[in-house]
Design a protein around this motif. Structure first.
Motif, PDB file in Angstrom:
ATOM      1  N   ALA A   1     -62.203  20.042  14.987  1.00 46.31           N
ATOM      2  CA  ALA A   1     -61.018  19.832  15.811  1.00 46.31           C
ATOM      3  C   ALA A   1     -60.639  18.354  15.795  1.00 46.31           C
ATOM      4  O   ALA A   1     -61.479  17.487  15.601  1.00 46.31           O
ATOM      5  CB  ALA A   1     -61.282  20.295  17.242  1.00 46.31           C
ATOM      6  N   LEU A   2     -59.357  18.112  16.016  1.00 50.24           N
ATOM      7  CA  LEU A   2     -58.855  16.742  16.031  1.00 50.24           C
ATOM      8  C   LEU A   2     -58.705  16.284  17.473  1.00 50.24           C
ATOM      9  O   LEU A   2     -58.110  16.978  18.289  1.00 50.24           O
ATOM     10  CB  LEU A   2     -57.511  16.680  15.315  1.00 50.24           C
ATOM     11  CG  LEU A   2     -57.512  17.194  13.867  1.00 50.24           C
ATOM     12  CD1 LEU A   2     -56.095  17.300  13.334  1.00 50.24           C
ATOM     13  CD2 LEU A   2     -58.345  16.289  12.984  1.00 50.24           C
ATOM     14  N   ALA A   3     -59.249  15.117  17.776  1.00 48.52           N
ATOM     15  CA  ALA A   3     -59.218  14.605  19.147  1.00 48.52           C
ATOM     16  C   ALA A   3     -58.254  13.432  19.251  1.00 48.52           C
ATOM     17  O   ALA A   3     -58.101  12.639  18.317  1.00 48.52           O
ATOM     18  CB  ALA A   3     -60.619  14.172  19.583  1.00 48.52           C
ATOM     19  N   GLY A   4     -57.594  13.348  20.401  1.00 45.63           N
ATOM     20  CA  GLY A   4     -56.687  12.232  20.624  1.00 45.63           C
ATOM     21  C   GLY A   4     -56.318  12.119  22.083  1.00 45.63           C
ATOM     22  O   GLY A   4     -56.767  12.909  22.919  1.00 45.63           O
ATOM     23  N   ASP A   5     -55.512  11.127  22.408  1.00 38.65           N
ATOM     24  CA  ASP A   5     -55.064  10.911  23.774  1.00 38.65           C
ATOM     25  C   ASP A   5     -53.840  11.785  24.051  1.00 38.65           C
ATOM     26  O   ASP A   5     -52.914  11.865  23.236  1.00 38.65           O
ATOM     27  CB  ASP A   5     -54.705   9.432  23.980  1.00 38.65           C
ATOM     28  CG  ASP A   5     -54.406   9.100  25.428  1.00 38.65           C
ATOM     29  OD1 ASP A   5     -55.294   8.581  26.111  1.00 38.65           O
ATOM     30  OD2 ASP A   5     -53.277   9.370  25.870  1.00 38.65           O
ATOM     31  N   ALA A   6     -53.847  12.443  25.206  1.00 37.81           N
ATOM     32  CA  ALA A   6     -52.812  13.415  25.531  1.00 37.81           C
ATOM     33  C   ALA A   6     -51.440  12.795  25.782  1.00 37.81           C
ATOM     34  O   ALA A   6     -50.458  13.528  25.912  1.00 37.81           O
ATOM     35  CB  ALA A   6     -53.221  14.233  26.755  1.00 37.81           C
ATOM     36  N   MET A   7     -51.343  11.483  25.838  1.00 36.90           N
ATOM     37  CA  MET A   7     -50.050  10.819  25.937  1.00 36.90           C
ATOM     38  C   MET A   7     -49.798   9.909  24.734  1.00 36.90           C
ATOM     39  O   MET A   7     -48.725   9.953  24.136  1.00 36.90           O
ATOM     40  CB  MET A   7     -49.951  10.004  27.224  1.00 36.90           C
ATOM     41  CG  MET A   7     -49.833  10.830  28.491  1.00 36.90           C
ATOM     42  SD  MET A   7     -48.362  11.884  28.567  1.00 36.90           S
ATOM     43  CE  MET A   7     -47.056  10.659  28.578  1.00 36.90           C
ATOM     44  N   ALA A   8     -50.778   9.116  24.351  1.00 38.49           N
ATOM     45  CA  ALA A   8     -50.589   8.160  23.264  1.00 38.49           C
ATOM     46  C   ALA A   8     -50.392   8.854  21.926  1.00 38.49           C
ATOM     47  O   ALA A   8     -49.676   8.338  21.056  1.00 38.49           O
ATOM     48  CB  ALA A   8     -51.783   7.204  23.192  1.00 38.49           C
ATOM     49  N   ASN A   9     -50.989  10.018  21.730  1.00 41.50           N
ATOM     50  CA  ASN A   9     -50.916  10.735  20.454  1.00 41.50           C
ATOM     51  C   ASN A   9     -50.090  12.011  20.530  1.00 41.50           C
ATOM     52  O   ASN A   9     -50.197  12.880  19.672  1.00 41.50           O
ATOM     53  CB  ASN A   9     -52.327  11.066  19.946  1.00 41.50           C
ATOM     54  CG  ASN A   9     -53.206   9.847  19.802  1.00 41.50           C
ATOM     55  OD1 ASN A   9     -54.245   9.738  20.441  1.00 41.50           O
ATOM     56  ND2 ASN A   9     -52.773   8.902  18.962  1.00 41.50           N
ATOM     57  N   ALA A  20     -42.497   8.013  27.391  1.00 42.43           N
ATOM     58  CA  ALA A  20     -43.163   6.842  26.828  1.00 42.43           C
ATOM     59  C   ALA A  20     -44.582   7.199  26.400  1.00 42.43           C
ATOM     60  O   ALA A  20     -45.309   7.873  27.128  1.00 42.43           O
ATOM     61  CB  ALA A  20     -43.197   5.720  27.861  1.00 42.43           C
ATOM     62  N   GLN A  21     -44.963   6.767  25.209  1.00 38.39           N
ATOM     63  CA  GLN A  21     -46.310   7.016  24.700  1.00 38.39           C
ATOM     64  C   GLN A  21     -47.186   5.809  24.992  1.00 38.39           C
ATOM     65  O   GLN A  21     -46.854   4.687  24.606  1.00 38.39           O
ATOM     66  CB  GLN A  21     -46.284   7.310  23.201  1.00 38.39           C
ATOM     67  CG  GLN A  21     -45.620   8.645  22.863  1.00 38.39           C
ATOM     68  CD  GLN A  21     -45.672   8.970  21.387  1.00 38.39           C
ATOM     69  OE1 GLN A  21     -44.670   8.831  20.691  1.00 38.39           O
ATOM     70  NE2 GLN A  21     -46.833   9.399  20.893  1.00 38.39           N
ATOM     71  N   ALA A  22     -48.293   6.061  25.675  1.00 39.92           N
ATOM     72  CA  ALA A  22     -49.227   5.004  26.037  1.00 39.92           C
ATOM     73  C   ALA A  22     -50.576   5.654  26.339  1.00 39.92           C
ATOM     74  O   ALA A  22     -50.636   6.840  26.688  1.00 39.92           O
ATOM     75  CB  ALA A  22     -48.729   4.232  27.262  1.00 39.92           C
ATOM     76  N   PRO A  23     -51.673   4.913  26.202  1.00 43.80           N
ATOM     77  CA  PRO A  23     -52.992   5.493  26.510  1.00 43.80           C
ATOM     78  C   PRO A  23     -53.044   6.002  27.946  1.00 43.80           C
ATOM     79  O   PRO A  23     -52.598   5.329  28.877  1.00 43.80           O
ATOM     80  CB  PRO A  23     -53.946   4.319  26.296  1.00 43.80           C
ATOM     81  CG  PRO A  23     -53.242   3.423  25.316  1.00 43.80           C
ATOM     82  CD  PRO A  23     -51.782   3.542  25.672  1.00 43.80           C
ATOM     83  N   SER A  24     -53.587   7.200  28.114  1.00 48.43           N
ATOM     84  CA  SER A  24     -53.643   7.820  29.437  1.00 48.43           C
ATOM     85  C   SER A  24     -55.075   8.111  29.894  1.00 48.43           C
ATOM     86  O   SER A  24     -55.296   8.378  31.068  1.00 48.43           O
ATOM     87  CB  SER A  24     -52.867   9.142  29.422  1.00 48.43           C
ATOM     88  OG  SER A  24     -53.519  10.084  28.579  1.00 48.43           O
ATOM     89  N   GLY A  25     -56.024   8.061  28.969  1.00 49.45           N
ATOM     90  CA  GLY A  25     -57.389   8.437  29.328  1.00 49.45           C
ATOM     91  C   GLY A  25     -57.612   9.936  29.370  1.00 49.45           C
ATOM     92  O   GLY A  25     -58.706  10.393  29.697  1.00 49.45           O
ATOM     93  N   LEU A  26     -56.577  10.725  29.038  1.00 49.45           N
ATOM     94  CA  LEU A  26     -56.694  12.180  29.005  1.00 49.45           C
ATOM     95  C   LEU A  26     -56.982  12.611  27.574  1.00 49.45           C
ATOM     96  O   LEU A  26     -56.159  12.432  26.682  1.00 49.45           O
ATOM     97  CB  LEU A  26     -55.406  12.832  29.502  1.00 49.45           C
ATOM     98  CG  LEU A  26     -54.971  12.489  30.924  1.00 49.45           C
ATOM     99  CD1 LEU A  26     -53.594  13.065  31.211  1.00 49.45           C
ATOM    100  CD2 LEU A  26     -55.984  13.014  31.924  1.00 49.45           C
ATOM    101  N   ARG A  27     -58.153  13.181  27.356  1.00 46.46           N
ATOM    102  CA  ARG A  27     -58.565  13.559  26.004  1.00 46.46           C
ATOM    103  C   ARG A  27     -58.032  14.940  25.665  1.00 46.46           C
ATOM    104  O   ARG A  27     -58.172  15.882  26.435  1.00 46.46           O
ATOM    105  CB  ARG A  27     -60.086  13.539  25.890  1.00 46.46           C
ATOM    106  CG  ARG A  27     -60.627  13.781  24.487  1.00 46.46           C
ATOM    107  CD  ARG A  27     -62.111  13.456  24.433  1.00 46.46           C
ATOM    108  NE  ARG A  27     -62.671  13.626  23.105  1.00 46.46           N
ATOM    109  CZ  ARG A  27     -63.442  14.650  22.754  1.00 46.46           C
ATOM    110  NH1 ARG A  27     -63.739  15.589  23.634  1.00 46.46           N
ATOM    111  NH2 ARG A  27     -63.933  14.749  21.532  1.00 46.46           N
ATOM    112  N   GLY A  28     -57.418  15.052  24.493  1.00 46.96           N
ATOM    113  CA  GLY A  28     -56.910  16.337  24.047  1.00 46.96           C
ATOM    114  C   GLY A  28     -57.542  16.742  22.732  1.00 46.96           C
ATOM    115  O   GLY A  28     -57.909  15.890  21.913  1.00 46.96           O
ATOM    116  N   LEU A  29     -57.703  18.045  22.532  1.00 55.98           N
ATOM    117  CA  LEU A  29     -58.226  18.591  21.284  1.00 55.98           C
ATOM    118  C   LEU A  29     -57.166  19.455  20.637  1.00 55.98           C
ATOM    119  O   LEU A  29     -56.521  20.266  21.293  1.00 55.98           O
ATOM    120  CB  LEU A  29     -59.479  19.430  21.530  1.00 55.98           C
ATOM    121  CG  LEU A  29     -60.751  18.699  21.956  1.00 55.98           C
ATOM    122  CD1 LEU A  29     -61.863  19.702  22.229  1.00 55.98           C
ATOM    123  CD2 LEU A  29     -61.187  17.727  20.865  1.00 55.98           C
TER     124      LEU A  29
END
Length: 399
Positions: A1-9, A20-29
Motif C-alpha cells: 500500500a502507498l502511504a501519505g498525508d491525507a492533506m499534503a498528498n 490548500a495542501q499542507a501537512p496535516s499529520g493524518l496518515r492515509g493509505l
C-alpha cells in the motif's frame, strides 16, 4: 500500500474550491479493495480459534423454548445433497450487509420488525484501472472531485499497489457514467475540475471496468425496538448502509466492531438494547454527513431540518476559507475521516476563521447586500447553531 498525508498528498476539490495542501499529520493509505480484504481475511484466518465454513448459506435462527434467546443458526452447505444443520452459538452476529435477513427472521420468531429510514439517491458509479504516465500526479496519491450544487457528478483517482491507479466516476438520481473509454473520458471531462481527466487522458487502461448501483441510504433502527432477543446482534451495513461516494462504510463498520469489543472487554453481557444504543451514537455522525450531503441537492427527496439547511449553507463557506487556510482543511478532513464529530466544524474559533476569511475576500467598495452575500448565513449559523453544536462536541469528546 502507498502511504501519505491525507492533506499534503491529496487534492480535495470540494464545493468548487481547491483546498490548500499542507501537512496535516493524518496518515492515509491507498490500496485496492481486493488487497485490503485479502490482508484482513488472512489476519482473521490466522486467529487460533477461528474456523471459516466455505460455500454455506444461513437459512435462519434457532431460539430457546421461551423464545427469549437466540441459540444458533440454521445453515446448509451448497454442496449437492447437503442437509440443513444447526450451528449452536452463545452469540450470533449478523454482518451480512444490506441483504440482511434479520428483520424477516425477527418477525418469524414473533418479534417486531425494526423501522427503516431511507433517503433515495440512486447512485451509479463506474470504476476502471489505469496505468498513468510517470509523474502524472506529482507527489499526490489521491484526487477527490466532489459534486457541487451546479454539477452533481463526482470522481476520485486513487493510487494503488503495482504502479496502477483506480478511477471511479459517480452520478446520482440515475446519472450513469459509461464504461467504454470514450464515454468514460467524456464523463471525467465533465467534472467541475479537469484534474482527473488530464491525468488519465493519455493513460493505459488495464481492465474493462465495472459499474455499480446503490439505490439509497438505509438505516435500520434496531436501537428503537422495545423487544429484541438475547444472543443476537447486528453489525455494519446490515444496520446502516451509506452512500458509497462518501467512502465511510468500512470505517463505520469498524467503529461498531470496536464498540462491541469494548462491551465484551468490560465483562458485560452483550445486552442488545445497550449495544444498539451505543452503536447508534457511532452511526449518528456519518449518517448525518451522508444524508445531509445528499440533501444539499434539491432534487433528492427528504426532510431538510434547520440544522441540515444551516450546515449545507455553511460548508461551502468553510471550503472557500479552507482554500487558503490549511487549518480549516485539516479540520474538515478529520470530520470526513470520522476522527472528530461534525459539530467540531462549528466551534467558535473555526466559525471566526471562516467569517474573517469571507469578509477579507469581499470587495471593499461593496456597501449593499447582494444575492450572493453569504455573511448573514454564516452569522445565522453562528447565532443559532454554535451553542448547541459546541455542547454536542463536548458530549462526543467525552464519549
Amino acid at each position: 500500500a502507498l502511504a501519505g498525508d491525507a492533506m499534503a498528498n491529496v487534492r480535495w476539490l470540494i464545493s468548487g474550491q481547491r483546498l490548500a495542501q499542507a501537512p496535516s499529520g493524518l496518515r492515509g493509505l491507498c490500496l485496492s479493495r481486493p488487497m485490503l480484504e485479502g490482508h484482513i481475511r488472512a489476519r482473521v484466518r490466522a486467529l487460533p480459534h477461528v474456523h471459516i465454513i466455505h460455500q454455506c448459506d444461513a437459512l435462519g435462527l434457532t431460539i430457546s423454548l421461551d423464545r427469549r434467546r437466540v441459540t444458533g443458526v440454521r445453515v446448509r452447505s451448497r454442496a449437492w445433497g447437503s442437509t440443513t444443520q444447526v450451528l449452536p452459538a452463545d452469540l450470533v452476529v449478523d454482518a451480512t450487509g444490506r441483504g440482511s435477513r434479520t428483520p424477516v427472521w425477527l418477525e418469524q420468531l414473533g418479534y417486531p420488525r425494526p423501522a427503516r429510514e431511507h433517503v433515495q439517491v440512486r447512485v451509479r458509479y463506474a470504476s476502471r484501472i489505469f496505468r498513468l504516465r510517470d509523474g502524472a500526479l506529482g507527489d499526490d496519491l489521491l484526487i477527490i472531485a466532489a459534486r457541487t450544487a451546479s454539477n452533481p457528478r463526482s470522481g476520485a483517482l486513487t493510487s494503488i499497489e503495482g504502479g496502477q491507479h483506480l478511477v471511479s466516476l459517480g452520478g446520482i438520481l440515475g446519472d450513469t457514467p459509461p464504461l467504454d473509454i470514450p464515454g468514460f473520458f467524456a464523463y471525467a471531462q465533465s467534472l467541475g475540475f479537469s484534474d482527473i481527466y488530464e491525468a488519465i487522458a493519455d493513460a493505459q487502461p488495464v481492465d474493462d471496468g465495472a459499474s455499480f448501483h446503490y439505490p439509497a441510504n438505509i438505516r435500520t433502527r434496531y436501537d428503537r425496538l422495545r423487544r429484541f432477543p438475547d444472543g443476537l446482534l447486528v453489525l455494519g451495513d446490515a444496520v446502516c448502509a451509506l452512500n458509497p461516494l462518501y467512502g465511510q462504510g468500512m470505517a463505520v463498520a469498524a467503529l461498531q466492531a470496536t464498540t462491541l469489543r469494548q462491551i465484551l472487554d468490560a465483562g458485560c453481557p452483550p445486552a442488545a438494547h445497550r449495544y444498539f444504543r451505543r452503536i447508534a451514537r457511532v452511526i449518528d455522525a456519518p449518517w448525518n454527513i451522508a444524508v445531509g450531503g445528499d440533501l444539499a441537492n434539491s432534487a433528492v427527496a427528504g426532510k431538510r431540518t434547520i440544522p441540515i439547511r444551516l450546515l449545507n449553507a455553511y460548508l461551502p463557506q468553510l471550503h472557500a476559507a479552507a482554500a487558503t487556510d490549511p487549518a480549516l482543511g485539516r479540520a474538515f478532513a478529520r470530520v470526513t475521516g470520522l476522527i472528530d464529530p461534525p459539530s467540531s466544524l462549528l466551534l467558535p474559533h473555526r466559525l471566526t476563521r471562516v467569517l474573517t476569511t469571507h469578509l477579507y475576500k469581499r470587495p471593499r467598495q461593496a456597501t449593499t447586500r447582494t444575492s450572493n452575500d453569504t455573511t448573514p448565513v454564516i452569522r445565522g449559523v453562528e447565532k443559532v447553531a454554535v451553542t448547541k453544536c459546541h455542547r454536542q462536541h463536548r458530549r462526543s469528546s467525552a464519549q
